[in-house]
Structure formats: structure tokens, C-alpha cells
Design a protein around this motif. Structure first.
Motif, PDB file in Angstrom:
ATOM      1  N   LYS A 128       0.835  -1.205   0.000  1.00 16.10           N
ATOM      2  CA  LYS A 128       0.000   0.000   0.000  1.00 16.10           C
ATOM      3  C   LYS A 128       0.863   1.246   0.000  1.00 16.10           C
ATOM      4  O   LYS A 128       2.034   1.226   0.364  1.00 16.10           O
TER       5      LYS A 128
ATOM      6  N   GLU B  16      -0.010   6.100   4.204  1.00 18.23           N
ATOM      7  CA  GLU B  16      -1.334   6.626   4.552  1.00 18.23           C
ATOM      8  C   GLU B  16      -1.236   7.517   5.779  1.00 18.23           C
ATOM      9  O   GLU B  16      -0.626   7.149   6.783  1.00 18.23           O
TER      10      GLU B  16
ATOM     11  N   GLU C 285      -5.275  -5.323   8.978  1.00 21.08           N
ATOM     12  CA  GLU C 285      -4.950  -4.281   7.996  1.00 21.08           C
ATOM     13  C   GLU C 285      -4.320  -3.041   8.618  1.00 21.08           C
ATOM     14  O   GLU C 285      -3.893  -2.131   7.901  1.00 21.08           O
TER      15      GLU C 285
END
Length: 125
Positions: free
Chosen positions: A43, A46, A89
Motif C-alpha cells: 500500500k 497513509e 490491515e
């Protein structure tokens, strides 16, 4: 010289809790905002949360709202990220970062000038 040092990461089971810390030095405390970011496998980085050190206003990503709480200890020049009801997650390397920019919400990582080395958080059974 600005220094940010994260600590407190580790392995925790799903549904568990963990508190990570960011000890800051080298700048005028109340002039800055501290943000928390995470980098998870596969990913993009974030933005998770941030806190204005001047007024204590806090902001959260939707993915962690209601589960994570950011706070500050002015006497210790330390910012905390309390993480509850952790999910797999949420696994990743968590970084704290400092910016002098005025914030009214989460800022992108490019707005932050100084970064810590990161602390690993692993949520797994």
C-alpha cells in the motif's frame, strides 16, 4: 536539530490495543503539528492522524476513526497514538512527522518536514 523518535510498536492480536509514542525535540513545541503515517505492505503511505500542538485539535483518517486516539504530553514533548480494536490491515510501519503548516485536517506527507525512523506494528494471531 529536529528529532522525532518513535517507540512502542510490537505484535498484537486482532482486537487488541497498543500505544505508540513519538518523542520530539529541537523545535518550539506549540508551533508545530505532529502527524502519524503508516506504510503497509503493498500500500501507499497513509496519513492516519494528526494533532496540533498549539490547540490540541485532532484529525483522523476514516479508516481509524473511533478506534485510534492521538494525544500529547506537553511536559514530556511526546505525542501518543492509542490504537484500539486493532485489525490485521492496521499492520505496518508507523511514522511520526512534524510540520509548521497550519492544519485544518489531515495533511499529505509532502507537507511534513521532519520524520522519525518508524516503529513496526504487526496485528496477527
Amino acid at each position: 536539530q529536529v528529532q522525532l523518535v518513535e517507540s512502542g510498536g510490537g505484535l498484537v492480536q486482532p482486537g487488541g490495543s497498543l500505544r505508540i509514542s513519538c518523542a520530539a525535540s529541537g523545535f518550539t513545541w506549540e508551533d508545530y503539528t505532529i502527524g502519524w503515517f503508516r506504510l503497509s505492505p503493498g500500500k501507499e503511505r497513509e496519513g492516519v492522524s494528526c494533532i496540533s500542538l498549539s490547540d490540541g485539535n485532532t484529525y483522523y483518517a476514516d479508516s481509524v476513526k473511533g478506534r485510534f486516539t492521538v494525544s500529547r504530553d506537553n511536559a514530556k514533548n511526546t505525542v501518543y497514538l492509542e490504537m484500539n480494536t486493532l485489525k490485521p490491515e492496521d499492520t505496518g510501519v508507523y511514522y511520526c512527522a512534524a510540520t509548521a503548516a497550519v492544519v485544518g485536517g489531515l495533511l499529505p506527507s509532502i507537507e511534513y518536514d521532519w520524520w522519525g525512523q518508524g516503529t513496526q506494528v504487526t496485528v496477527s494471531s
